[in-house]
Design a protein around this motif. Sequence first.
Motif, PDB file in Angstrom:
ATOM      1  N   VAL A 205       0.864  -1.229  -0.099  1.00 25.90           N
ATOM      2  CA  VAL A 205      -0.263  -0.001   0.089  1.00 25.90           C
ATOM      3  C   VAL A 205       0.773   1.197  -0.057  1.00 25.90           C
ATOM      4  CG1 VAL A 205      -1.511   1.262   1.342  1.00 25.90           C
ATOM      5  CG2 VAL A 205      -1.926  -1.053   1.053  1.00 25.90           C
ATOM      6  N   ASP A 206       0.696   2.194  -1.123  1.00 29.96           N
ATOM      7  CA  ASP A 206       1.342   3.491  -0.961  1.00 29.96           C
ATOM      8  C   ASP A 206       0.632   4.752  -1.065  1.00 29.96           C
ATOM      9  OD1 ASP A 206       0.469   3.520  -3.718  1.00 29.96           O
ATOM     10  OD2 ASP A 206       1.995   2.965  -4.647  1.00 29.96           O
ATOM     11  N   ALA A 207       1.168   5.763  -1.278  1.00 31.32           N
ATOM     12  CA  ALA A 207       0.280   6.987  -0.938  1.00 31.32           C
ATOM     13  C   ALA A 207      -0.697   7.122  -2.104  1.00 31.32           C
ATOM     14  CB  ALA A 207       1.402   8.059  -1.111  1.00 31.32           C
ATOM     15  N   GLU A 208      -0.777   6.305  -3.120  1.00 31.44           N
ATOM     16  CA  GLU A 208      -1.790   6.395  -4.186  1.00 31.44           C
ATOM     17  C   GLU A 208      -2.679   5.192  -4.363  1.00 31.44           C
ATOM     18  OE1 GLU A 208      -1.853   9.003  -6.112  1.00 31.44           O
ATOM     19  OE2 GLU A 208      -0.171   9.872  -5.118  1.00 31.44           O
ATOM     20  N   THR A 209      -2.767   4.644  -3.102  1.00 32.56           N
ATOM     21  CA  THR A 209      -3.806   3.483  -2.544  1.00 32.56           C
ATOM     22  C   THR A 209      -4.953   4.011  -2.055  1.00 32.56           C
ATOM     23  OG1 THR A 209      -1.756   1.914  -2.894  1.00 32.56           O
ATOM     24  CG2 THR A 209      -3.889   0.985  -1.818  1.00 32.56           C
TER      25      THR A 209
END
Length: 377
Positions: A205-209
Amino acid sequence: RWMPLAAASLPDHAAATILDRLEQAKRPLIVTSYAGRNKDAVPEIVALAETLGIGVLESVPSAMNFPADHPLYQGNQWNDPRQNEALAEADCILVIDSDVPWIPTVSRPDPAAAIFHIDVDPLKEQMPLWHIDAQLSIRADAGTALKQLNDALESRPLDQRAVEERTAHYVAKSRARLAALEAREAKSAGIITPEYLVACVRRHVDAETIVLNEGITNYGVVCDHIRMARPGSIFASGGGSLGWNGGAAIGAKLAAPDKTIVALTGDGSYLFSQPSSVHWIARKYKTPFLQIVFNNHGWKAPRFSALAVHPDGYASRANDLDLSFDPPPDYSAIAAAAGGAHARKVERPEEVEEAVAAAFDVVRKEGRAAVLDVWVN
């Protein structure tokens, strides 16, 4: 033209009344469920908590209301059959945007606690039976009201020793909670635990998830172990019906096409979501998402509900309540047949990390939906 309604604010006297009691309290607590639907409210909650040393508890959260990695975060509560410790020790509680701040038959505040309630719908006009013993209830927008409280704090002298003591208390509680959660994430021999599964997902999970949580009996596990910290990064339906996650994933991808959408769902709620329709639509409208099914081979929630209401009844003694899906459907194959989704059944713990990584790659690099049917204990 249809313009949005102006945000409602606190009346003139309310900010001072609420702040006076929060400052005087030894164990002030904020309880919220969906204040984070308004992204502007989240930094205001953080600022208020940090300035006064207030713990923050999420109750049945349907949004990211407070960063899960913040040292003042006291976790989340659902319909757990036990008293919440933070709620029990609180002597002043600020409830913000919550339909279920607590379930009084199981977990409740101290009767002597001062309770203040700020909500977009404080009367719960569509709920015939709803009440909390608040000494002040206010219809107001959470972001607007919290900013008023923070603005008012700027001109108030604070007892910094009291703030430091409250902060230290909640930080210690938060660290102990986090250590206990991390211990549960260890890989177990021969079985896949929901905690381990969610921890494996978290690593991708990253900042764009954006995460959609319809884990049902694993609602709390998802919140505890996915640990989202950005406003607008996790949502639940906020309602009592099941099958929301599939259509919600398509809607989220349409609204945020550059985001990776991850739907975490129980096996029953997966069936309720009409997966053949969902994945046909996902392919047609090019809205790929990752869907992970927590396959525990049956209806676990009805058993829990029966035992909660009748702990010594027939259900507590019966070996079989006819709630199992045995043999279970091939959940991921449904998505593959209907929408060409990447499909994989995961039955052993040593498969989980590789399967999760491969599924994320399919969604992010191939632009194709993926479904993992994970057999959890």
